[in-house]
Each structure stands twice: as C-alpha cells, then as structure tokens.
Scaffold this motif. Structure first.
Motif, mmCIF file in Angstrom:
data_model
loop_
_atom_site.group_PDB
_atom_site.id
_atom_site.type_symbol
_atom_site.label_atom_id
_atom_site.label_comp_id
_atom_site.label_asym_id
_atom_site.label_seq_id
_atom_site.Cartn_x
_atom_site.Cartn_y
_atom_site.Cartn_z
ATOM 1 N N THR A 655 34.878 16.315 33.198
ATOM 2 C CA THR A 655 35.034 16.807 31.854
ATOM 3 C C THR A 655 35.113 18.206 31.778
ATOM 4 O OG1 THR A 655 33.640 14.692 31.140
ATOM 5 C CG2 THR A 655 34.063 16.433 29.474
ATOM 6 N N MET A 674 37.804 16.683 22.700
ATOM 7 C CA MET A 674 36.681 16.792 24.038
ATOM 8 C C MET A 674 35.572 17.250 23.336
ATOM 9 S SD MET A 674 38.493 18.060 27.402
ATOM 10 C CE MET A 674 37.292 17.427 28.405
ATOM 11 N N SER A 678 33.150 14.439 23.785
ATOM 12 C CA SER A 678 32.392 14.606 25.185
ATOM 13 C C SER A 678 31.066 15.093 24.902
ATOM 14 C CB SER A 678 33.161 15.528 25.940
ATOM 15 O OG SER A 678 34.562 14.946 26.183
#
Length: 1321
Positions: A655, A674, A678
């Motif tokens: 990531t 993201m 994330s």
C-alpha cells in the motif's frame, strides 16, 4: 643430584618477551638443574603470546574486519548479527558484523581476556581472563552480573552449556571447572591434566567434555552424573564433598585419554553430529580422532601448517575441518578425504582463535591485529527467470520451479567440479526459453561454462543424464535464440557460439570488460571497474554508457525499458539506454532485486525488503530474519530463494509504495481511492506528503491535533487550523494562527485569535490598520476599565482623539505633557487651565518650529477582510469530501464573544468605582447583579460562540487555499551561480564571502563593504505602491527584454563589469603620470577590490583579468614603497633602497622612466654613484626623451668609476622580488609564501615575526594586509597558497573564537610550524 624445584617459570604476559616471573602459585617437579632450565625454556617456547610474525595475504570472502589489539576469544550470537571479541588488552568488544559498527565494550577484567562465549537463549555472555576471574555479563544492562572465583591461574576458555545452567572453564592451574551460573557455585572440578589446560568444551548433544592440554593429551570426560544434580541444594552438598586437594569428585570421570601429539595440544573440539574429535597442537599437526562407547582412536593426521596450530574445529554444515596457526594461515581440510583444500594467509598476523556461527555459514578468526568474519563459499544460488518459470541450481541439480503452481521439479544433474577447491559451484545461470538451453558459469579452472540442452519430454525427470558442452570463459550469456556469448578476458573480446559450442564470430569489446550481462537480443551489457556500457554485437557500436560504482548484478524490467544495477552498497536505476534516473545508497549489503508490475524496483538487503520508486524515493517493506534472493514480484507476493536453495513465498503490504507511486505519477483518482479505503498512517507517510508538497492530503491521515494544526497552516487551510487551535487552546498556537490569517488577509480570524490570547495591543493595532474606529473606541474603554494608562494613551492616539489624550495625561499627573499637547493642538481653554495649575512650572515650547500634529493615517480598507486571492480548489478537495457524511455539520468555533470570561472581566469589577463611568458605558443602566461587573456591555459586537469567523465561503464547498509563494529571483540567482558577484547582487553576502574566502583566501571584507552595497542596490530597482506601504524591490536581470519568458530567469545585471576596469586603469595611469601617488594608489586598490566581484563572458576576458591583476599588484607595491619613502625623513639609506626597489616593479615605460630618473637622482645625491650609474644605463635602455637621456649621460660621466658611499640591501645583478610586508628583496633560494589571489610574495621569516606581533594584542589579531602584504588592501588574512598557510589560517580562526586562551599554543605553532602542524615546506 636432583632437586625439587619450588618455582615454575612463567611467561610474563607483558609486551616484553622472555621475562621470567614467579607465579602466584607453585608446584614441585623433581628435575635436575639442566633439565629444569630446559623445561623452563620449553615452557617459554610454548607460550603463544611470544611467537614472531610474517606472511602473505590470500583472498577470502570477507564480510567484516576489525583493527584492534590481539584477539584471543570469539563468540557469535545465535540470533543477532553480533560477535564478541576478547582482546589481549583486557577489553571485550561487541560488534554488529552486518552494519560494521561497535555496539559496546566491556573492560572490567585486569589483564588479557582469553575466553568469551554467548549464551544460546539468555541475554548473557561469560568471559575468563588472566586475572583468574570468570565474569558473567548481561549485555542488555551493559554490566557484569557476578564474578566466579576459584581458579588459581590464567583462564584459557569458558563456555555455556546449551541446556543446563552450566559453564565449563579451562585454566593454567591444570584443572577444568564446571559452574552453575544460577546458583553461582562451582559444582565440579576436573583434575587429571598435569600441564596447562588450553581449552575445554561441552559436547553439543551428549554429556561429554573434551579438553586439551600442554601435557600432550586430549581428555574426554563423562559428566552424565551431573545431569541428575542440577538444583542449588545439590550444588551446596557437592561442595562439601569436594576433595580439598582439588583431585576431583565422582561427578565427572575421564572416559578417554587420547595420546598421539608430540608436543602440547592447544585445541580440541567435537564434531556437531558424528563421534569425531579434531585436535591441533604445537607439533604443527591436526589430528582426527574417532570414538565409540568403549574406546577412542586416532583416524588420521593432517600435515601442512608450518608453525603451532592454535585452533581447529569442524564446519557445522559441510564435511570440512578449519584450522588456524601461528604460521599466519587458515587452512581448510576435506574431512572425508582428509586432504587440504584451501589456504588463506595474512602477511603479518598470527592467528589465535576460530569461531563458527551456530546456524549460518559464517566463520571468524582472531589474529594479532584484530579479527575477520568470513565465508568459505558463496551462498547465493544461481538462477534465471523466464516467464512463469524459474531455473536454478541446488545440490548439484538443475531444478525447475513454476510460480503459478509452486511446483518444484528436479531436471538435470549438474557435474561435480573436479577441483577440490572451495567456491567452485555455479555462479550465474542463463536460460534460452526457445531452445530450452541452460548456460551455467562457475569459477572452475579459472572460469568456465557448461551448456545443457534440456529436452522437454525429460522435464520432471531427475535421472536424465547428458554430457554438457564445456568451455573456458569468465562469463557466458545467451544473446539470441540459439547464440550465446562468452567473455575472453585475456584478449578482451566476446566469442559468439552456437548450441553446438562452435565459434560463430569474435567481437572485440569497447572497454576493458570483466563481466558481461544480457541486454536484449544481440546486445551485451559490459561491466568495467567504474562504468557499464551496452554494446551492439551486430553493428559493433556502443548504445549507452554510464559511470557507476562496481556492479555485481543486473536486473532488467519485464519490458526491457528499465535496468537496475546492483552494487555492494548501491543501486543505480537507468533506462534501456543507460540514461541515469536515480541512485540509492545502503549502509549494508544489497543482495538481490526484481521489478514489480508497476515499475517499482523491489530489492533486499541483508535484513530488509525495500522498494525504490522511479524518482528515487525508497522505503522499507519488511524486515528479514535471514537474507533472501528475490526471483519474482507479483502483486503483493514475493517469490524468492533462501541460502539453502529453497523456494519461499512472502506476502507483503504494498500500500505504501503504491500510494507514493500514484502521487509521483499524478494518478490522483487512485490516490483518493486509497485514502478512503486503505489504512495508511504513520509519521513516515505524513512526512513524505509534506515533503512532496501535499500537506492537505496529509491532513486526512492525522488525528493528533497539534500535527493537524501544523499541516493546516502549511496548506493554508485556515478553517481546520481554527478548529485544532480551539481544541489545543494554547497561546503559542493562537499566535501562529493569527500570523497565518494575517498573511492571508483574513482579519476576522486574526481578530478572533488575538481575542483568545487577550492580546489587546495587537488588537488595537489591527483595528487601526483596518480603520475600525468603533472597536478602537471600545478598546479605549476596556483599557480604562483595566486601568491601563499606556493602553488608553495608545488607543487615544490611534483614534486621533486629542481631548482624550490630554485627559489621560492629566489623570496620570503629567500636567506639563498635557499642557504641551493642548497648546500644540490648539485647545486654548484647556491649556489656560493647565497654565494656572502649573504656575511658574509652565514648560517652554521651542520657538521657530512648525508643529505637525500626530494624527493616525487613513486606512486603505476599512473593516472586513482584505481582498482574498481566488485560488482554485485543491486537486483532492472534492474527492476527499466524498468519504465524509453528506449531512455532517461544519465544525463550530466556540468562545468567539468578546465579553466572555476568557477576558477576565470579573477581575475588573473592583475597578468600576465611578458610577458615572458605569452609567456612561451602559447608557444609564447599571445591572449590579451581573457577575461580569457590567463589562459585558462593552461588547465588541463579535459573533457568538456558534458563529466563529470563517474564511470566505463555506469550508466544504468553497475552500480556497492561499497560493504558495514563488521563489524570489534573488534566490534563483544564488541557486544557479557560484560567482561571488551574483551572490552579492542577490543580497546573500554570507555565501559571497564564503565563496571569496574559499576561492581567493579573503578573510577581511571591510574594504569591500561599499562595493557590496553598490552591487546590491544597483541590481535592483524600487517601486512605490501606496504611500503607507514600503517600496517594492524588483530584481534587474541581465539582457532582459519584453520577449523574455517569465519562467526563465537571467543572471543579475551587475553594476561592475570588465569594461569599467579599463577606464579605472586609465585613470590610475593618469594619476601616476601626474605624480598624484595617493590617488593612483586608491585607484589601483579599487581595481583589486572590484575584480573578485565582476563576471566575464569569455576566455579572452579571463586572461585579460589575470593580466590586470598583475598590473595592479606591481603598481600598488611600487606606489606603497614610494609613499613610504616620502614619509621617511631621517634615513637616507632606506630612501635609496625603496627607490631602487621601485625600479624592480613591472611598470609602463613612461612610468618606468620616471621611476629610474627618481632612483638615479636619489642615489646620486646620496653618494652611491655606482648604483646611480646602473639606473642611468637602465634609463637609456627605455627609450627616454632627449632631456632624460642627457641627464642620464651626465650621471654616467660624473659617476665614472666611483664606488658607493653606503652599502645598500640591493643587488641588481641578482634577480629578486620585493617582500609585500617589509619591502626587502627576496632572492632565489629564500623561503617565501605567495598570495593565492594576486601572487605577491612575502618572506617566511617575516610572516612568522609579524604574526608573533599579532599575538601580543589579542584584539588586533587580524592583519591589516591585502591580497598580499600591503597594509592598505585589508582583504586577505594572509597569503595561503601552501599547506603551511592554510594551517595557520585555521589556527587564527581558533584564536578568533577563544581570544587569548590559545596564545601560547599559537606562538609555539609559529615558532616551529613543521613540528606542531605536520606540514613541510
């Protein structure tokens, strides 16, 4: 007749050999006198610390090396990359051999430390030394836990047991002791040896101990009975049962006594798994022993060492014996064939100790000047990746691994090298997928290759046998479907062969190549020592070249567009044409790497998996316990080989680097996705976003309010800053918020921040600037309530309220000031009243002066915010708001009312004693029940708590961020130039002075200050915007035109240029011709001062500048001597000398004629006829005028053969230059120093004597000298063209800081610089 010798000769462990000393203990031996002396000499010869040195270095795979005193003991940590080294000096060092750093040192032993050992699982190690002490240490707490006492002589070795809390120690007191380190007691004493016990160690599996002694025996002890007695109580009972004469108990018995060595045995050790023992002795032999349950016997003897064998052991993972010796060598033996394999030598160092890592293929050896950690063989497996397949070599087999199915298959047996040397295994592997052919290169026979053709129908069959096609070559790789290239290093050419191993063609290489790599079909990457090139074999041309550190491995991306060049400690990323992109440096070794699907290079070091983005950014993905070799990266999966050749699959979290890659590639939609989905967090990501200019993105990862506040200020997000400041509620944060809001022109937020900190002075000034007189009036009343006299006066002055100012001065008791104010502003009635009260003390006003009233300036904009620059919404603003709740209420800023408790209004209640004031403030209504004492009526009409000031517009829908200020032109000038003049024009005097100091040796810049100021002012122009605003400075660029691009900045337009120097030189010549020497001197000095600041455009001008410096130097030197001569009245000889020296300067002909006439005349009048005649002849040679020639001929006629009346320090026959400080000749052969700028010279002795004068006055330490030794220049500290001068300059800088404290030291330096500074002439 024999006698009983009651003293034993011991070798003193000092540095002096053959010193006999009486030991602390003694034993008796029945020896005759002669035999006793012989025994003594024999004992001395056996002591390892007194043997001589010599030898030669051999190559080995060195991983780490230290320089220290003699290393006597070594021990590897079982888990961490640590090694302990005990030194003959008494110090124990703890090293990290991966990082190459010293972690700790322990020095409580008194004398040499000969034994040291790590515990297998506890944070402990044990040491034993010549102080008869065994110490147990905790390396976490960095201290000795306890000391075990009992041995009566030097302790040779110590070792922990792997399972039980035991320590075994061997000593020169002829005993072996076993200790319980938990109870801290000795649990057994093993006696039986009748000489020094050199070593003792536990068996790794069985209840056995092996010991070696100088009595020429090896003993194996059975300690199985100790296993049943491991409690502390048993230890105490056993102590009571010990024989007082130390002849042992029944816990340990001798199982075998191995005899076979002819001299004392220095070392013996067990095999880790087999019933074998190896020993080394002073008879220079290594012996191999075997044992069973009933007996032990000698198997073989290994001969080859040329001196005493110090240590010997079995290799943990190979059938190898390793031994070292005082012959300065380490020898490797084949334990099966019992023959020597390889020898490593050092040139001057004897080896004393060996240690093997318990789990890794690492060895360490201690020698006279340190230790070395090394490997016997490379552990990197040879492999090649082709599509979904991996071909690699393991255990003499070529194996095939399929990534998709993770199926591992044995394919073809690889022949075993015929040589018995180490490091002969496969080094590289190249695979041709179309022909299913494999090239394997190794170091056999100095470099060779083997070609295997793997039939597809045999894939998966490990019994397929074939004869490989072989050939010599340092390296070989496939360059086409059925062609491979072999490097012939001797002729520096590549031989291209087909699959039948037949030569197709030969190509000479463009550079001296030591290895070749695949670089695409028909291309080779050639590696030299300091560069790599891509060579086209067909066209025989170089396609690309790159200067880099030595390369070990090359990794191409799947599309062959990018290449990673891996060195020992560096990674260079380039494109397919070897155009450099970025370089990464690592502190520890780089092991392998592979490209992932996104174009990110994933690589491994000894203990980390890391990534490298295309822009050079890097980071850590995962920490490793053991090194691995990456073969492929697919998504979040890394495929790799370990050192045993086993395929491993590692899952990683990609990531972080995908997020950074998306930012780099400006894929902002991916970035926002993201952020929403994330779990990106951590200081590293926040710092990265700040560094890359995305603080507004970093805001979404931060929960800590202080960090959010800092990021909000950096990104210009004033609303989030206000919200965070409310939570933090700290004075410093409110102040910083006010500064940022003021920068943005958001005066309502500025006002709110000042209210929260009760900064009344700043509030008043803010209201003055914004023209808010209404709130200024309320600030005046608040100051009155707080009884703040100065606050009242300031606010009245800001308002321009004359009556109020007079009233304040009157109330404060300053009647004279009140009177002057009233008179000045025309308040006649008030002034008359004050005059009556003052009586005779009326202050007098200055007569004839026109009074100017002190009134506040009119504000440009009244009330409200300043016009805000409309800025486009941030790239991420819309996307980042999506993840929030649509109906989420905006954060409120509370406490925005002026009259709340935060302003301490309650404390003002006692001050409201005048009912009239209260009535006036409340318009006649007083609410005595209000706990705020009526101050709430002094409301500044601020927004309520729920209506805190906001930036223009709604924070969600119209958030505008102030633009980032651009880089000033002056800063661009500094970044693009290393010229002092351009740095001065930019206003950066600091860097300009550093440049001049480094380039020309200039130290005193006082004479250049006006030039600096002229250059700065002349490179800028100034514009006035508003009457009340400061002037705006605009940089003037060289060669600017309206067609110039606004994004391209030209260098500054300098007011000094080379053409001006020509005019100044002509003016200086005119002044010299006119005889105006002070003015001429000033002009020439100005030229020398200005030259360092000008910029020339061509090489021709550079040469002209150098010529101009020489001209100015000669004229300044001569003119200074002439001025000095005219100042001298009572020394005719010195006058003649100075006039004579002036003639030695290189001047224009017209000036040289004047100088010669002057010198001729002065010397003639002084009676030095011979010298005058010489000047007359020189004048006649310089094309004089008729009058000048007539005068010279007259002097020659009158001088005739007359001699000089006075002896002058002048010899026209001997070439010389004039000293720049004392104006005396410097003849050839005399030591001098020269100025790095102008080249003027000075006598060395003069420099030293002059500098000693400087030391006498600590505040006058800086020479009033110029670029050379002329007092008026005041630029250079000293001519520093030699190392001696540089050293003195350094010493004087120290004096500058410490003043008189260093005077004596510097005086010594000046007296003998070679002794103190180490510099020759």
């Amino acid at each position: 007749m024999g006698f009983w010798s009651t003293h034993r000769v011991r070798v003193c462990r000092s540095s002096s050999p053959f010193i006999l000393s009486s030991p602390p203990i003694s034993f008796s031996l029945p020896l005759s006198g002669a035999s006793a002396i012989s025994a003594y000499i024999d004992l001395i010869s056996r002591d390892p610390d007194l043997r001589p040195s010599g030898g030669r270095v051999a190559a080995m795979l060195t991983k780490f090396e230290t320089k220290s005193n003699r290393v006597k003991g070594l021990s590897f940590h079982s888990k961490r990359p640590w090694i302990l080294a005990s030194l003959h000096s008494g110090v124990i060092q703890l090293w990290d051999y991966r990082m190459g750093t010293l972690i700790d040192r322990f020095d409580e032993h008194d004398g040499p430390v000969r034994g040291v050992h790590f515990h297998k699982s506890q944070p402990l190690f044990v040491s034993g030394g010549d102080d008869y002490k065994i110490k147990v240490w905790n390396y976490k707490t960095h201290r000795c836990l306890f000391t075990l006492l009992g041995h009566l002589d030097y302790i040779r070795t110590v070792q922990f047991h792997d399972e039980h809390p035991w320590i075994v120690s061997a000593s020169d007191d002829q005993t072996i002791r076993i200790w319980n380190w938990q109870s801290r007691n000795c649990i057994s004493v093993l006696t039986g040896h009748n000489h020094y016990v050199m070593c003792a160690s536990f068996h790794p599996k069985e209840d056995l101990i092996v010991s070696a002694s100088l009595d020429q025996t090896i003993r194996v002890w059975d300690i199985s009975s100790l296993r049943k007695k491991v409690s502390p109580a048993d230890d105490i009972l056993r102590l009571g049962q010990m024989n007082a004469d130390l002849f042992g108990g029944v816990d340990a018995v001798v199982k075998y006594v191995l005899e076979g060595h002819d001299r004392g045995v220095n070392w013996a050790s067990f095999h880790p798994t087999l019933p074998l023992i190896v020993s080394g002795a002073d008879d220079r032999q290594v012996k191999l022993w075997r044992m069973n349950d009933t007996k032990a016997w000698e198997v073989d003897t290994l001969r080859g060492h040329m001196n005493n064998v110090s240590c010997v052991m079995f290799h943990a993972k190979q059938d190898i014996i390793v031994s070292n010796s005082e012959d300065k060598s380490i020898r490797i033996w084949d334990a099966t064939k019992r023959t020597g394999i390889q020898t490593f030598r050092r040139e001057h160092d004897r080896f004393w100790i060996l240690a093997a890592h318990p789990e890794m293929n690492l060895l360490a050896a201690g020698h006279d000047s340190g230790m070395i950690v090394f490997k016997l063989e490379r552990e990197r497996p040879a492999f090649s990746v082709s599509g979904d397949a991996l071909y690699y070599v393991k255990d003499r087999f070529l194996r095939f691994y399929e990534f998709s199915t993770q199926k591992d298959t044995q394919v073809v047996p690889i022949r075993r090298p015929g040589s018995i040397s180490l490091n002969q295994g496969p080094r590289t592997l190249s695979f041709s997928s179309t022909e299913n052919a494999v090239l394997i290169c190794s170091d056999v026979d100095g470099g060779s290759y083997e070609l295997y053709i793997v039939p597809k129908d045999t894939a998966g069959r490990g019994d397929y046998m074939q004869d490989a096609k072989k050939g010599a070559g340092v390296s070989a790789v496939f360059v086409a479907r059925n062609r491979f290239a072999v490097l012939d290093k001797t002729s520096n050419q590549v031989i291209v062969k087909n699959l039948k191993n037949e030569i197709v063609k030969k190509c000479p290489l463009p550079i001296g190549t030591d290895s070749i790599f695949y670089a695409g079909t028909g291309n080779l990457l050639c590696r030299a020592e300091d560069k790599v090139t891509i060579f086209d074999l067909q066209q025989r041309i170089v396609l690309g070249e790159l200067q880099i550190p030595p390369v070990k491995y090359v990794v191409w991306s799947s599309d062959m567009e990018s290449i990673a060049l891996l060195g020992k400690h560096a990674i260079v990323i380039a494109n397919k044409k070897l155009v450099h992109r970025c370089t990464l440096h690592e502190t520890i070794r780089v092991k392998s790497g592979a490209w992932d699907d996104n174009g990110v290079f994933i690589y491994t070091t000894l203990n980390h998996i890391k990534y490298c983005l295309p822009n050079g950014d890097s980071g850590i993905i995962k920490t490793l316990d053991v090194p691995i070799y990456i073969t492929r990266v697919s998504g979040r999966t890394i495929y790799c080989l370990d050192r045993d050749g086993k395929n491993c699959v590692i899952s990683i979290d990609s990531t972080e680097y995908i997020f950074k890659l998306s930012l780099f590639q400006k894929r902002y939609d991916h970035v926002m996705s993201m952020i929403r989905n994330s779990q990106l967090c951590g200081q590293a990501v926040i710092a990265y976003l700040q560094q890359k200019g995305f603080p507004e993105v970093a805001l979404h990862f931060v929960k800590d309010e202080k960090t959010r506040f800092n990021l909000a200020l950096e990104s210009g997000n004033i609303q989030i800053a206000v919200a965070s400041a409310n939570v933090i509620d700290d004075k410093d944060h409110w102040y910083r918020l006010g500064v940022e809001a003021l920068r943005q022109g958001n005066t309502s937020i500025v006002e709110y921040a000042y209210q929260r900190t009760k900064n009344f002075e700043r509030l008043s000034f803010l209201y003055l600037v914004t023209g808010n007189k209404e709130k200024l009036s309320k600030m005046l009343k608040i100051a009155e309530l707080k009884n703040d006299i100065m606050g009242q006066f300031h606010n009245a002055m800001y308002l321009g309220d004359i009556q109020e100012r007079v009233k304040i001065l009157e109330n404060a008791g300053h009647l004279p000031l009140a009177y002057v104010t009233a008179v000045t502003h025309g308040l006649k009635e008030v002034a008359e009243r004050f005059a009556v009260e003052l009586g005779e003390n009326i202050p007098s006003l200055p007569k004839g002066k026109v009074c100017s009233l002190l009134m506040p300036p009119a504000s440009l904009i009244c009330h409200g915010d300043w016009p805000l620059l409309k800025v486009m919404r941030g790239i991420f603003d819309n996307g980042l708001d999506i993840g929030r709740a649509g109906n989420e209420e905006e954060e409120e800023v509370t406490g925005a009312e002026w009259g709340d408790e935060e302003l301490d209004i309650v404390e003002m209640e006692g001050m409201l004693q005048n009912a009239d004031i209260v009535a006036e403030l409340e318009d006649g209504v007083v609410n005595e029940d209000n706990e705020e004492g009526g101050w709430d009526l002094e409301d500044l009409e601020l927004p309520p708590d729920a209506d805190t000031p906001k930036a223009a517009g709604n924070v969600r829908t119209s958030l505008f961020v102030a633009p980032t200020p651009g880089m000033p032109v002056s800063q661009i000038w500094i970044q693009k130039s290393s010229l002092a003049g351009e740095h001065v024009a930019a206003g950066n005097f600091d860097t300009a002075m550093r440049l001049l100091s480094r380039q020309l040796g200039i130290k005193n810049f006082a004479p250049m200050k006006p030039l600096f100021m002229d250059l700065l002012v002349g490179s800028h122009t100034y514009m006035h915007a508003f009457a009340t605003a400061p002037a705006i400075s605009i940089a003037v660029e060289k060669g600017w035109s309206e067609a110039s691009s606004p994004n391209v900045r030209a260098p500054p337009a300098l007011v000094f240029n080379f053409s001006q120097m020509d005019e100044k030189l002509k003016a200086a010549y005119r002044a010299t011709t006119d005889g105006n020497f002070p003015e001429a001197l000033r002009q020439f000095l100005n030229i020398l001062h200005t030259i360092p600041l000008i910029v020339v455009d061509s090489r021709r001008e550079v040469d002209e500048v150098k010529e101009l410096i020489e001209i100015a130097r000669e004229y300044v030197l001569g003119l200074k001597m002439e001025v000095k001569r005219k100042e001298i009245k009572d020394n005719a000889v010195r006058q003649q000398e100075l006039a004579a020296y002036f003639t030695n300067c290189k001047l224009q002909k017209i000036h040289m004629r004047f100088v010669l006439i002057n010198a001729m005349t002065i010397c003639y009048k002084g009676g030095n006829y011979a010298t005058a005649a010489n000047f007359a002849r020189m004048l006649l040679e310089n094309s004089p005028t008729e009058i000048q020639a007539k005068k010279a001929r007259q002097v020659l006629q009158h001088a005739g053969d007359k001699q000089d009346a006075n002896q002058l320090n002048y010899d026209y026959r001997n070439p010389f230059v004039v000293c720049g400080t004392t104006y005396v000749p410097i003849y050839r052969g005399q030591k001098d120093v020269s100025c790095p700028y102008c080249g003027a010279q000075c006598l060395r002795s003069t420099l030293l004597s002059y500098s000693n004068k400087i030391i006498g006055n600590r505040y006058n330490y800086q020479l009033k000298a110029g670029f050379f030794f002329i007092e008026a220049l005041e630029l250079a500290f000293f001519p520093l063209s030699v190392k001696f001068g540089a050293a003195l300059a350094f010493a004087w800088n120290v004096i500058d800081q410490l003043l008189g404290a260093w005077e004596s030291l510097l005086a010594a330096i000046f007296k003998n610089p070679v002794t103190y500074l180490g510099y020759e002439d």
